[in-house]
Design a protein around this motif. Structure first.
Motif, PDB file in Angstrom:
ATOM      1  N   LEU A 127       0.912  -1.150   0.433  1.00  0.00           N
ATOM      2  CA  LEU A 127       0.368  -0.411  -0.228  1.00  0.00           C
ATOM      3  C   LEU A 127       0.812   0.986   0.249  1.00  0.00           C
ATOM      4  CD1 LEU A 127      -3.373  -0.227   0.262  1.00  0.00           C
ATOM      5  CD2 LEU A 127      -2.148   0.452   2.785  1.00  0.00           C
ATOM      6  N   LEU A 128       2.017   1.176   0.461  1.00  0.00           N
ATOM      7  CA  LEU A 128       2.562   2.625   0.840  1.00  0.00           C
ATOM      8  C   LEU A 128       3.348   2.512  -0.430  1.00  0.00           C
ATOM      9  CD1 LEU A 128       4.519   2.076   4.319  1.00  0.00           C
ATOM     10  CD2 LEU A 128       3.125   3.954   3.737  1.00  0.00           C
ATOM     11  N   GLU A 129       4.359   1.565  -1.253  1.00  0.00           N
ATOM     12  CA  GLU A 129       4.717   1.557  -2.336  1.00  0.00           C
ATOM     13  C   GLU A 129       4.127   1.625  -3.312  1.00  0.00           C
ATOM     14  OE1 GLU A 129       7.592   1.433  -3.189  1.00  0.00           O
ATOM     15  OE2 GLU A 129       7.552   1.098  -5.352  1.00  0.00           O
ATOM     16  N   GLY A 130       2.657   1.639  -3.400  1.00  0.00           N
ATOM     17  CA  GLY A 130       1.769   1.914  -4.170  1.00  0.00           C
ATOM     18  C   GLY A 130       1.474   3.093  -4.121  1.00  0.00           C
ATOM     19  N   GLY A 131       1.051   3.583  -2.868  1.00  0.00           N
ATOM     20  CA  GLY A 131       0.613   5.533  -2.882  1.00  0.00           C
ATOM     21  C   GLY A 131       1.748   6.023  -2.927  1.00  0.00           C
ATOM     22  N   ARG A 132       3.568   5.837  -2.836  1.00  0.00           N
ATOM     23  CA  ARG A 132       4.607   6.631  -3.147  1.00  0.00           C
ATOM     24  C   ARG A 132       4.691   6.450  -4.252  1.00  0.00           C
ATOM     25  NH1 ARG A 132       9.278   6.316  -5.299  1.00  0.00           N
ATOM     26  NH2 ARG A 132       8.863   4.171  -5.924  1.00  0.00           N
ATOM     27  N   SER A 133       4.403   5.653  -5.197  1.00  0.00           N
ATOM     28  CA  SER A 133       4.632   5.524  -6.690  1.00  0.00           C
ATOM     29  C   SER A 133       3.263   6.315  -7.720  1.00  0.00           C
ATOM     30  CB  SER A 133       5.057   4.333  -7.137  1.00  0.00           C
ATOM     31  OG  SER A 133       4.317   2.741  -6.320  1.00  0.00           O
ATOM     32  N   SER A 134       2.649   5.993  -6.679  1.00  0.00           N
ATOM     33  CA  SER A 134       1.298   6.644  -7.343  1.00  0.00           C
ATOM     34  C   SER A 134       1.882   8.354  -7.130  1.00  0.00           C
ATOM     35  CB  SER A 134      -0.094   6.511  -7.129  1.00  0.00           C
ATOM     36  OG  SER A 134      -0.093   5.130  -6.638  1.00  0.00           O
ATOM     37  N   THR A 135       1.721   9.016  -6.077  1.00  0.00           N
ATOM     38  CA  THR A 135       2.122   9.730  -5.525  1.00  0.00           C
ATOM     39  C   THR A 135       3.346  10.668  -6.248  1.00  0.00           C
ATOM     40  OG1 THR A 135       1.258   9.772  -3.199  1.00  0.00           O
ATOM     41  CG2 THR A 135       2.395  11.894  -4.071  1.00  0.00           C
ATOM     42  N   THR A 136       4.322  10.146  -6.857  1.00  0.00           N
ATOM     43  CA  THR A 136       5.578  10.149  -6.836  1.00  0.00           C
ATOM     44  C   THR A 136       5.159  10.913  -8.423  1.00  0.00           C
ATOM     45  OG1 THR A 136       6.496   8.371  -7.251  1.00  0.00           O
ATOM     46  CG2 THR A 136       7.466  10.000  -5.568  1.00  0.00           C
ATOM     47  N   GLY A 137       5.057   9.551  -8.833  1.00  0.00           N
ATOM     48  CA  GLY A 137       4.351   9.662 -10.941  1.00  0.00           C
ATOM     49  C   GLY A 137       3.057  10.715 -10.876  1.00  0.00           C
ATOM     50  N   PHE A 138       2.251  10.775 -10.622  1.00  0.00           N
ATOM     51  CA  PHE A 138       1.032  11.606 -10.741  1.00  0.00           C
ATOM     52  C   PHE A 138       1.855  13.032 -10.953  1.00  0.00           C
ATOM     53  CE2 PHE A 138      -1.346  15.601  -9.897  1.00  0.00           C
ATOM     54  CZ  PHE A 138      -2.237  15.340  -9.898  1.00  0.00           C
ATOM     55  N   PHE A 139       2.477  13.846 -10.062  1.00  0.00           N
ATOM     56  CA  PHE A 139       3.587  14.511  -9.837  1.00  0.00           C
ATOM     57  C   PHE A 139       4.308  14.941 -11.611  1.00  0.00           C
ATOM     58  CE2 PHE A 139       2.575  15.727  -5.307  1.00  0.00           C
ATOM     59  CZ  PHE A 139       1.702  16.402  -5.528  1.00  0.00           C
ATOM     60  N   LYS A 140       5.345  14.055 -11.410  1.00  0.00           N
ATOM     61  CA  LYS A 140       6.382  13.634 -12.322  1.00  0.00           C
ATOM     62  C   LYS A 140       5.763  14.111 -13.421  1.00  0.00           C
ATOM     63  CE  LYS A 140      10.366  11.584 -10.698  1.00  0.00           C
ATOM     64  NZ  LYS A 140      10.959  10.597  -9.673  1.00  0.00           N
ATOM     65  N   ASP A 141       4.783  13.018 -14.239  1.00  0.00           N
ATOM     66  CA  ASP A 141       3.237  12.678 -15.058  1.00  0.00           C
ATOM     67  C   ASP A 141       3.145  14.111 -15.696  1.00  0.00           C
ATOM     68  OD1 ASP A 141       4.293  10.183 -15.247  1.00  0.00           O
ATOM     69  OD2 ASP A 141       2.143   8.856 -14.818  1.00  0.00           O
ATOM     70  N   TYR A 142       2.321  14.797 -14.746  1.00  0.00           N
ATOM     71  CA  TYR A 142       1.648  15.936 -14.778  1.00  0.00           C
ATOM     72  C   TYR A 142       2.224  17.368 -15.120  1.00  0.00           C
ATOM     73  CZ  TYR A 142      -2.503  12.176 -15.562  1.00  0.00           C
ATOM     74  OH  TYR A 142      -2.602  11.185 -16.308  1.00  0.00           O
ATOM     75  N   PHE A 143       3.232  17.334 -14.391  1.00  0.00           N
ATOM     76  CA  PHE A 143       3.429  19.099 -13.969  1.00  0.00           C
ATOM     77  C   PHE A 143       4.810  18.970 -14.330  1.00  0.00           C
ATOM     78  CE2 PHE A 143       0.785  18.922 -10.286  1.00  0.00           C
ATOM     79  CZ  PHE A 143      -0.241  19.725 -10.705  1.00  0.00           C
ATOM     80  N   VAL A 144       5.941  17.928 -14.290  1.00  0.00           N
ATOM     81  CA  VAL A 144       7.160  18.174 -14.778  1.00  0.00           C
ATOM     82  C   VAL A 144       7.461  17.434 -15.859  1.00  0.00           C
ATOM     83  CG1 VAL A 144       9.971  16.812 -14.375  1.00  0.00           C
ATOM     84  CG2 VAL A 144       8.059  17.450 -11.721  1.00  0.00           C
ATOM     85  N   LEU A 145       7.250  15.797 -16.458  1.00  0.00           N
ATOM     86  CA  LEU A 145       7.232  15.388 -17.338  1.00  0.00           C
ATOM     87  C   LEU A 145       6.392  15.015 -18.528  1.00  0.00           C
ATOM     88  CD1 LEU A 145      10.563  13.851 -16.594  1.00  0.00           C
ATOM     89  CD2 LEU A 145      10.854  15.364 -17.845  1.00  0.00           C
ATOM     90  N   LEU A 146       5.097  15.642 -18.123  1.00  0.00           N
ATOM     91  CA  LEU A 146       4.316  15.114 -18.776  1.00  0.00           C
ATOM     92  C   LEU A 146       4.096  13.601 -19.467  1.00  0.00           C
ATOM     93  CD1 LEU A 146       3.190  18.373 -21.309  1.00  0.00           C
ATOM     94  CD2 LEU A 146       1.930  17.251 -19.204  1.00  0.00           C
ATOM     95  N   ASP A 147       4.064  13.465 -20.595  1.00  0.00           N
ATOM     96  CA  ASP A 147       4.000  12.269 -21.024  1.00  0.00           C
ATOM     97  C   ASP A 147       5.215  11.628 -21.047  1.00  0.00           C
ATOM     98  OD1 ASP A 147       1.341  11.655 -21.475  1.00  0.00           O
ATOM     99  OD2 ASP A 147       0.697  12.515 -22.786  1.00  0.00           O
ATOM    100  N   VAL A 148       6.596  12.055 -20.796  1.00  0.00           N
ATOM    101  CA  VAL A 148       7.653  11.381 -21.087  1.00  0.00           C
ATOM    102  C   VAL A 148       8.723  10.386 -20.474  1.00  0.00           C
ATOM    103  CG1 VAL A 148      10.427  12.306 -21.187  1.00  0.00           C
ATOM    104  CG2 VAL A 148       8.735  14.083 -22.507  1.00  0.00           C
ATOM    105  N   ARG A 149       7.900  10.563 -19.035  1.00  0.00           N
ATOM    106  CA  ARG A 149       8.067   9.342 -18.168  1.00  0.00           C
ATOM    107  C   ARG A 149       7.617   8.594 -18.553  1.00  0.00           C
ATOM    108  NH1 ARG A 149       5.783   7.671 -13.443  1.00  0.00           N
ATOM    109  NH2 ARG A 149       7.362   6.211 -12.070  1.00  0.00           N
TER     110      ARG A 149
END
Lengths: 369, 177
Positions: free
Chosen positions: A52-74
């Protein structure tokens, strides 16, 4: 008795608790068996939370990276990385097969050999007190994992499964001092035992001082341990020196080169030959082999090779032409030597035998057929 | 969730013993173990933080009941043992049982609300934990593990420094009468 127990209640509780654990400990050490039930409970309690923690962590970091930093590049990068990993494994396999092909076996091997079966897993935690040398992965017996299975990444071996539980498994990394695996060097074919040094490195043990191992040399799994299939990269030698009884060889493990987050567990191994030294990292250009003796002189290969002729070659060629012009057979008894002062017909050496030696060269004005 | 007092302390001292909700008693040790399992993956240096030990010390000190400390330490230790493959169950269990007992005994004699006392106790118990584990590993398992006193002292200081704010946070979870 009751009075004594009540009076020394605290001490009694302590002694009882320690005695119980000592008996438990003694049973495990003596019988070499673990109390699996308690471990299953503990792992089953921790794994869902860790996941659960790992899922939460990857979702949170993934969200920020996907939409605010790198959009679809990641996402693209992740896809390409997966593709690259797959191609690296395939490339490694094909390279090994190519070596086999050169020995005339490729076709049969390509037809007969199927790739080993693997399953991808994610590392979700460390074992307490192991300093990261034993980790938890999110696949267990439910995914077909069993204790003793080998774990790799496309870059090399990572470790082996020591315990498998329904939802997770514990993975002993190659850097742990209790880890052991059979390895073989690529160049000198030196056999040894891979062991962890305990401080993030690995070493090869049981290699005699007389055997030759060079820095930069690759080590591969030998398949002797019946855990790792033969031919998986282990690492390169960073230092090799004579020891008191056996050689001290330290390796840089190749399996951790790209970090350790996703790994592959080998469910069904597939042995591969050890690649020949140099084939893995070809960086020099090699000329093709010289033409065979009977090859046409006018062929492009022959034309290129003529450029490398020496003066001696030219003199020998000239003598041969003079001999042919004068119908002289070199080495025949009683014939003497040809007249080397006569300049031979320039076309004599190249024309077919059926063409008369006296025939004049074709006039430039003559019509071509 | 009903308030529950966990402890077997003597009646005169019972009034001084702290009470916690069952959620805290189960959740905090679990969170401490989870922290030790999960967080060092991302921050390697935090691997040296022995949160399960600090939690054992805190609850034992607050309950002031050696039998409760023994039971609590044993459970946390066995849970830790269960997560380490190739380690027989009981190694961490015995060490934390002793820590729980001694911490509770200290709690019976001193009012462990002072930050300085907590700092000293956390320091002492961490060092004791490391040293006794080493003794057990050598004596019971015959492992040739090394004990580095200087490193253990430094880690004890670090853990003690973490213990003071941690205990302060855990104080907030106490059930007030």
């Amino acid at each position: 008795m009751d009075l004594i127990l009540n009076r020394y209640r605290n001490l009694t509780a302590l002694v009882a608790a320690i005695l119980v654990q000592l008996v438990l400990l003694g049973y495990q050490v003596k019988s070499n068996q673990e109390v699996r039930l308690i471990r299953v409970w503990a792992i089953s309690a921790v794994t869902p939370l860790a996941r659960l923690l790992e899922g939460g962590r990857s979702s949170t970091t993934g969200f920020f990276k996907d939409y605010f930093v790198l959009l679809d590049v990641r996402e693209q990068n992740k896809r390409l990385q997966t593709e690259l990993n797959r191609i690296q494994l395939e490339n490694q396999y094909l390279r090994s097969e190519l070596d086999t092909a050169e020995r005339g076996k490729a076709l049969a091997v390509f037809q007969e050999h199927a790739r080993g079966k693997t399953i991808a897993a994610r590392i979700i935690g460390n074992s307490p007190g192991s300093n990261g040398r034993v980790v938890l992965i999110d696949r267990g017996t439910g995914s077909g994992i069993q204790a003793g299975m080998a774990v790799i990444t496309p870059s090399g071996i990572v470790g082996k499964i020591v315990s498998a539980y329904p939802t997770a498994s514990t993975l002993l990394l190659v850097t742990d001092p209790t880890f052991a695996a059979g390895v073989i060097s690529q160049k000198n074919r030196v056999h040894g035992t891979l062991k962890g040094t305990g401080n993030g490195g690995v070493m090869v043990d049981h290699v005699q001082n007389e055997q030759m191992v060079e820095p930069g040399e690759w080590f591969y799994t030998s398949g002797d341990d019946r855990i790792f299939p033969k031919g998986h990269p282990v690492g390169t030698v960073i230092a090799a020196r004579p020891g008191r009884t056996v050689k001290e060889i330290f390796l840089s493990p190749s399996g951790f080169q790209n970090g350790l987050e996703d790994v592959l567990v080998i469910l069904e191994g597939d042995h591969a030959p050890i690649p020949e030294a140099g084939a893995a990292n070809q960086s020099v250009f090699l000329q093709p082999l010289p033409p065979a003796d009977g090859e046409q002189a006018d062929s492009p290969t022959a034309t290129r090779s003529r450029g490398a002729e020496t003066d001696l070659d030219r003199e020998v060629e000239k003598a041969r032409r003079i001999g042919e012009d004068q119908k002289h057979v070199f080495g025949e008894r009683g014939r003497g030597a040809p007249d080397f002062n006569k300049v031979p017909d320039p076309g004599a050496g190249r024309t077919p035998v059926t063409t008369p030696a006296t025939s004049a060269p074709a006039s430039p004005a003559a019509p071509r057929p | 969730m009903s308030d529950t007092a966990v402890g077997f302390s003597d009646p005169p001292r019972k009034s001084r013993a702290s009470k916690f909700k069952w959620v805290s008693i189960v959740g905090i040790p679990l969170a401490a173990i989870l922290f030790q399992v999960y967080v060092p993956r991302f921050v390697t240096t935090l691997a040296y933080l022995e949160l399960p030990l600090l939690v054992t010390v805190y609850f034992s000190l607050m309950w002031r009941s050696p039998p409760s400390g023994v039971l609590f330490g044993m459970c946390i230790g066995l849970a830790q043992d269960s997560l380490v493959p190739n380690l027989p169950l009981g190694m961490f269990g015995i060490v934390k049982t002793l820590v729980g007992y001694f911490a509770a005994s200290v709690g019976q004699r001193f009012e462990a609300n002072s930050a300085v006392l907590r700092l000293v106790l956390a320091f002492f118990f961490f060092f004791f934990h490391q040293f006794f584990y080493w003794v057990l590993a050598r004596a019971l398992l015959g492992q040739a593990v090394s004990f580095e006193p200087v490193q253990s002292l430094v880690l004890a200081i670090l853990n003690a420094a973490v213990a003071v704010p941690l205990f302060h946070i855990l104080d907030k979870l106490r059930v007030t009468e």
